[in-house]
Design a protein around this motif. Structure first.
Motif, PDB file in Angstrom:
ATOM      1  N   UNK A   1       0.865  -1.210   0.092  1.00 28.21           N
ATOM      2  CA  UNK A   1       0.004  -0.121  -0.029  1.00 28.21           C
ATOM      3  C   UNK A   1       0.909   1.287   0.089  1.00 28.21           C
ATOM      4  N   UNK A   2       2.112   1.082   0.666  1.00 30.19           N
ATOM      5  CA  UNK A   2       3.110   2.262   0.552  1.00 30.19           C
ATOM      6  C   UNK A   2       3.419   2.843  -0.702  1.00 30.19           C
ATOM      7  N   UNK A   3       3.754   2.007  -1.721  1.00 27.78           N
ATOM      8  CA  UNK A   3       3.813   2.287  -3.168  1.00 27.78           C
ATOM      9  C   UNK A   3       2.863   3.178  -3.628  1.00 27.78           C
ATOM     10  N   UNK A   4       1.611   2.647  -3.506  1.00 26.87           N
ATOM     11  CA  UNK A   4       0.218   3.346  -3.886  1.00 26.87           C
ATOM     12  C   UNK A   4       0.180   4.824  -3.458  1.00 26.87           C
ATOM     13  N   UNK A   5       0.439   4.840  -2.041  1.00 26.55           N
ATOM     14  CA  UNK A   5       0.285   6.341  -1.533  1.00 26.55           C
ATOM     15  C   UNK A   5       1.455   7.064  -2.155  1.00 26.55           C
ATOM     16  N   UNK A   6       2.450   6.686  -2.093  1.00 31.26           N
ATOM     17  CA  UNK A   6       3.618   7.298  -2.685  1.00 31.26           C
ATOM     18  C   UNK A   6       3.222   7.898  -4.010  1.00 31.26           C
ATOM     19  N   UNK A   7       2.600   7.007  -5.046  1.00 35.46           N
ATOM     20  CA  UNK A   7       2.354   7.464  -6.208  1.00 35.46           C
ATOM     21  C   UNK A   7       1.340   8.430  -6.241  1.00 35.46           C
ATOM     22  N   UNK A   8       0.434   8.065  -5.188  1.00 37.09           N
ATOM     23  CA  UNK A   8      -0.751   9.406  -5.114  1.00 37.09           C
ATOM     24  C   UNK A   8      -0.151  10.592  -4.870  1.00 37.09           C
ATOM     25  N   UNK A   9       0.646  10.561  -3.893  1.00 38.13           N
ATOM     26  CA  UNK A   9       1.351  11.871  -3.512  1.00 38.13           C
ATOM     27  C   UNK A   9       1.929  12.430  -4.618  1.00 38.13           C
ATOM     28  N   UNK A  10       2.597  11.647  -5.438  1.00 36.12           N
ATOM     29  CA  UNK A  10       3.544  12.289  -6.637  1.00 36.12           C
ATOM     30  C   UNK A  10       2.490  12.690  -7.538  1.00 36.12           C
ATOM     31  N   UNK A  11       1.588  12.141  -7.905  1.00 39.40           N
ATOM     32  CA  UNK A  11       0.308  12.628  -8.787  1.00 39.40           C
ATOM     33  C   UNK A  11      -0.192  14.100  -8.493  1.00 39.40           C
ATOM     34  N   UNK A  12      -0.628  13.877  -7.012  1.00 40.44           N
ATOM     35  CA  UNK A  12      -1.175  15.028  -6.502  1.00 40.44           C
ATOM     36  C   UNK A  12      -0.285  16.123  -6.477  1.00 40.44           C
ATOM     37  N   UNK A  13       1.106  15.895  -6.235  1.00 38.65           N
ATOM     38  CA  UNK A  13       2.120  17.165  -6.269  1.00 38.65           C
ATOM     39  C   UNK A  13       2.075  17.832  -7.760  1.00 38.65           C
ATOM     40  N   UNK A  14       1.987  17.141  -8.918  1.00 39.15           N
ATOM     41  CA  UNK A  14       2.085  17.377 -10.344  1.00 39.15           C
ATOM     42  C   UNK A  14       0.872  18.388 -10.551  1.00 39.15           C
ATOM     43  N   UNK A  15      -0.515  17.318 -10.178  1.00 38.47           N
ATOM     44  CA  UNK A  15      -1.691  17.913 -10.597  1.00 38.47           C
ATOM     45  C   UNK A  15      -2.189  19.241  -9.681  1.00 38.47           C
ATOM     46  N   UNK A  16      -1.691  19.487  -8.566  1.00 39.39           N
ATOM     47  CA  UNK A  16      -2.180  20.621  -7.726  1.00 39.39           C
ATOM     48  C   UNK A  16      -0.887  21.413  -7.495  1.00 39.39           C
ATOM     49  N   UNK A  17       0.118  21.223  -8.344  1.00 41.70           N
ATOM     50  CA  UNK A  17       1.238  22.182  -8.350  1.00 41.70           C
ATOM     51  C   UNK A  17       1.947  22.424  -6.938  1.00 41.70           C
ATOM     52  N   UNK A  18       1.736  21.528  -6.063  1.00 38.32           N
ATOM     53  CA  UNK A  18       2.415  21.338  -4.628  1.00 38.32           C
ATOM     54  C   UNK A  18       3.864  21.386  -4.679  1.00 38.32           C
TER      55      UNK A  18
END
Ligand SMILES: Nc1ncnc2c1ncn2[C@@H]1O[C@H](COP(=O)(O)OP(=O)(O)O)[C@@H](O)[C@H]1O
Ligand code: SF4
Ligand SMILES: [Mg+2]
Length: 331
Positions: A194-211
């Protein structure tokens, strides 16, 4: 108490976050806990800074002080153009919406009595909806973190897995469209898959929301995976700052090397695990003089006890606070 200096700070003017000489101390019965002692850091827009160190090194104290929860003992924190330490409580609440915290234990971070659909928009209920349609915002947020709104919208946190709860907590943080996300061990309580999925999610969120992100963890592999730059911390001070791509091959600080050497490699997989190093973290009530790492350091000399090392640039973008670390010679 002085920190490791400012050699690693960059000249850019448009920083997402700038932290200057942050000190966090706690008064306790036996004296003063020196949790963070003179931390300097900067974060470029869109960048992820990893903060790496063992448990008890002051990572969470630093993360909470960035959010002013509670405010640091001293030092300044600038979020974009806003100096947080100078704000009134009301302006601070407003500024805090621009910087969100994601914590280690997602289940206890969520109100057990509320439904998921209500939890993700808690922040918006405080700050106002503008002209947005509540149901649509809820569904968009849940979808953006990979949850099916139909399935989870009306559930309560205890009906979800740990990974799903962390997705809900991340959705709640993203609702306010923050500039900076501070993640404090966000995957440490989750199963490795599950860790890998959440890290991927954070990475995508960083790009999409310009974080921009500050990602705190004790796990070298996790920090390396998600960070652009890594800051290694020991007993409240910065030991080394380097590009994450250089972490394994080029880290020069003896403490960073110790952290790397304690990661089991594939070749170690069928060996009997060795007991953890017997030497414990010295008490932050009375940290060692000079270099705080000297009581565990294989290279320590008398100089290390009397003179505090400051960060020096040993390779482009790599800064090391150690009297005896040298640039890597030719292979
Ligand atoms: N509220 C507090 N009161 C007293 N000591 C604290 C408090 N919070 C943290 N500490 C101490 O500060 C040091 C750093 O803790 P912490 O920031 O939680 O480190 P990390 O997140 O790296 O594990 C530890 O010695 C911890 O016991
Ligand atoms: S300054 Fe001295 S004690 Fe500290 S890490 Fe370097 S060699 Fe070790
Ligand atoms: Mg912590």
């Amino acid at each position: 108490m002085a920190g490791s200096g400012t050699a690693h700070l960059r000249p850019e003017r448009d920083l997402a976050l700038a932290v200057d000489d942050l000190v966090v101390e706690f008064r306790v019965a036996g004296g003063t806990v020196h949790a963070v002692s003179g931390l300097h850091l900067d974060l470029l827009p869109g960048e992820t800074l990893g903060i790496l160190g063992e448990s008890g090194c002051g990572k969470s104290s630093a993360g909470r002080a960035l959010m002013q929860l509670p405010p640091p003992t001293s030092g300044t924190v600038r979020l974009g153009d806003t100096e947080l330490t100078a704000l009134s409580p009301r302006d601070m609440r407003r500024a805090r919406a621009r910087m969100q915290l994601v914590l280690q234990d997602p289940v206890s971070a969520l109100n057990p009595r509320r439904r998921v659909g209500d939890i993700v928009v808690e922040g918006l209920e405080i700050w106002g909806w503008g002209d947005r349609d509540r149901a649509r915002v809820v569904d968009e947020l849940l979808t953006s973190v990979g949850l099916d709104p139909e399935t989870v919208r009306d559930r309560r946190p205890h009906e979800l897995s740990g990974g799903q709860c962390q997705r809900v907590a991340i959705a709640r943080s993203l609702a306010l469209d923050p500039d900076v996300l501070i993640c404090d061990e966000p995957v440490s309580s989750l199963d490795v898959s599950v860790q890998a999925q959440i890290l991927n999610l954070l990475e995508r969120a960083r790009e999409r929301f310009e974080l921009s992100m500050v990602f705190i963890a004790h796990d070298v592999a996790v920090v390396k995976n998600i960070s652009d730059r890594v800051l290694v911390m020991y007993l409240g001070k910065t030991c080394e700052v380097l590009p994450s791509a250089a972490l394994e091959a080029s880290a020069r600080h003896p403490y960073t090397r110790l952290l790397l050497d304690s990661v089991p490699s594939a070749a170690d997989a069928d060996r009997v695990p060795q007991p953890a190093r017997a030497i414990e973290l010295p008490s932050p009530l009375d940290p060692p003089s000079g270099c705080r790492f000297r009581t565990r350091c294989p290279l320590a000399t008398e100089r290390c006890a009397v003179e505090e090392p400051v960060l020096r640039e040993l390779a482009p973008g790599q800064f090391v606070a150690c009297h005896h670390a040298e640039p890597q010679g030719p292979a």
